[in-house]
Design a protein around this motif. Structure first.
Motif, PDB file in Angstrom:
ATOM      1  N   MET A 154     -24.270  71.564  35.702  1.00  0.00           N
ATOM      2  CA  MET A 154     -23.481  70.587  34.620  1.00  0.00           C
ATOM      3  C   MET A 154     -23.710  69.212  34.032  1.00  0.00           C
ATOM      4  SD  MET A 154     -20.839  69.987  38.861  1.00  0.00           S
ATOM      5  CE  MET A 154     -19.519  68.966  37.908  1.00  0.00           C
ATOM      6  N   SER A 155     -24.875  69.366  34.293  1.00  0.00           N
ATOM      7  CA  SER A 155     -25.853  67.975  34.258  1.00  0.00           C
ATOM      8  C   SER A 155     -26.308  68.555  32.107  1.00  0.00           C
ATOM      9  CB  SER A 155     -27.351  67.528  35.022  1.00  0.00           C
ATOM     10  OG  SER A 155     -27.647  66.665  34.077  1.00  0.00           O
ATOM     11  N   GLU A 156     -26.502  69.542  32.567  1.00  0.00           N
ATOM     12  CA  GLU A 156     -26.811  70.375  30.933  1.00  0.00           C
ATOM     13  C   GLU A 156     -25.637  70.290  30.014  1.00  0.00           C
ATOM     14  OE1 GLU A 156     -30.619  70.659  30.581  1.00  0.00           O
ATOM     15  OE2 GLU A 156     -30.676  69.554  32.972  1.00  0.00           O
ATOM     16  N   LEU A 157     -24.663  71.040  30.879  1.00  0.00           N
ATOM     17  CA  LEU A 157     -23.426  70.663  29.804  1.00  0.00           C
ATOM     18  C   LEU A 157     -23.088  69.672  29.538  1.00  0.00           C
ATOM     19  CD1 LEU A 157     -21.363  72.835  28.957  1.00  0.00           C
ATOM     20  CD2 LEU A 157     -20.005  72.615  30.981  1.00  0.00           C
ATOM     21  N   ILE A 158     -23.795  68.952  29.965  1.00  0.00           N
ATOM     22  CA  ILE A 158     -23.037  67.662  29.542  1.00  0.00           C
ATOM     23  C   ILE A 158     -23.779  66.916  28.622  1.00  0.00           C
ATOM     24  CG2 ILE A 158     -22.990  64.645  30.196  1.00  0.00           C
ATOM     25  CD1 ILE A 158     -22.143  65.315  33.276  1.00  0.00           C
ATOM     26  N   LYS A 159     -25.009  67.110  28.830  1.00  0.00           N
ATOM     27  CA  LYS A 159     -26.235  66.873  27.587  1.00  0.00           C
ATOM     28  C   LYS A 159     -26.372  67.472  26.283  1.00  0.00           C
ATOM     29  CE  LYS A 159     -29.789  67.457  31.064  1.00  0.00           C
ATOM     30  NZ  LYS A 159     -31.040  67.040  31.376  1.00  0.00           N
ATOM     31  N   ARG A 160     -26.026  68.489  26.428  1.00  0.00           N
ATOM     32  CA  ARG A 160     -25.709  69.250  24.951  1.00  0.00           C
ATOM     33  C   ARG A 160     -23.991  69.048  24.574  1.00  0.00           C
ATOM     34  NH1 ARG A 160     -28.717  71.553  28.478  1.00  0.00           N
ATOM     35  NH2 ARG A 160     -30.487  73.179  27.369  1.00  0.00           N
TER      36      ARG A 160
END
Length: 183
Positions: A154-160
């Motif tokens: 979820m964190s990686e998705l938010i950053k991307r």
């Protein structure tokens, strides 16, 4: 995006701590393994608990280190096409892959392994080996590890998504750049 990026920072920080714990588990597993070998071959002594301790530490390395590996973008990737794409297209591939594959799979695995742990805990399950360890702590690593990977996904998705929207992500919080593996 502000609150989502704040959530992302918290998740990154938590998983960095679990990554450091996994690092220490590697060292402890190596020391325990060397100690077991020395006792076994040097003194003909052994312990099922110490052998199982090695396995538990290895399980901790895998299950607690997976989310940190994702945060560091050091996971295994098939780079036949990915490496040839532009930065923006790589981000889109990541968004699609995280959304369609990583998050559903890890959330499902976290959900499916929880009863496995819970049954072990309620029954106070122990190893069937003489002198073996209790089982629920190592079984807890499965739902915990899959939950940590889900949160990191979820964190990686938010950053991307932030990058796609032109919102800068602080250096050190995203490791989205791609480097060909050394041959």
């Amino acid at each position: 995006m502000g609150p989502l990026l704040a959530f992302s920072r918290i998740v990154d920080s938590v998983n960095a701590r679990f990554g450091r714990l996994a690092d220490w588990c590697v060292l402890l597993a190596c020391a325990l393994s060397a100690g077991n070998a020395m006792l076994r071959y040097g003194f003909s002594l052994g312990s099922n608990a110490s052998l199982e301790g090695q396995w538990y530490l290895f399980a901790a390395v895998v299950m607690l280190g997976g989310s940190y590996t994702l945060f560091r973008n050091e996971h295994v990737r098939v780079d036949v096409l990915y490496g040839a794409l532009s930065e923006r297209r790589r981000i889109w591939v990541d968004v699609i892959g995280i959304s369609l594959f990583l998050l559903p799979a890890m959330a499902l695995l976290a959900w499916m392994t929880w009863p496995f742990f819970l049954e072990s805990w309620v029954r106070a399950e122990t190893s069937s080996s003489p002198g073996g360890l209790i089982r629920w702590p190592v079984k807890l690593l499965m739902p915990l590890g899959f939950t940590l990977i889900t949160l990191q996904g979820m964190s990686e998705l938010i950053k991307r998504v932030a990058l796609l929207r032109g919102i800068p992500v602080p250096e050190g919080r995203i490791h989205a750049s791609y480097a060909r593996p050394e041959q």
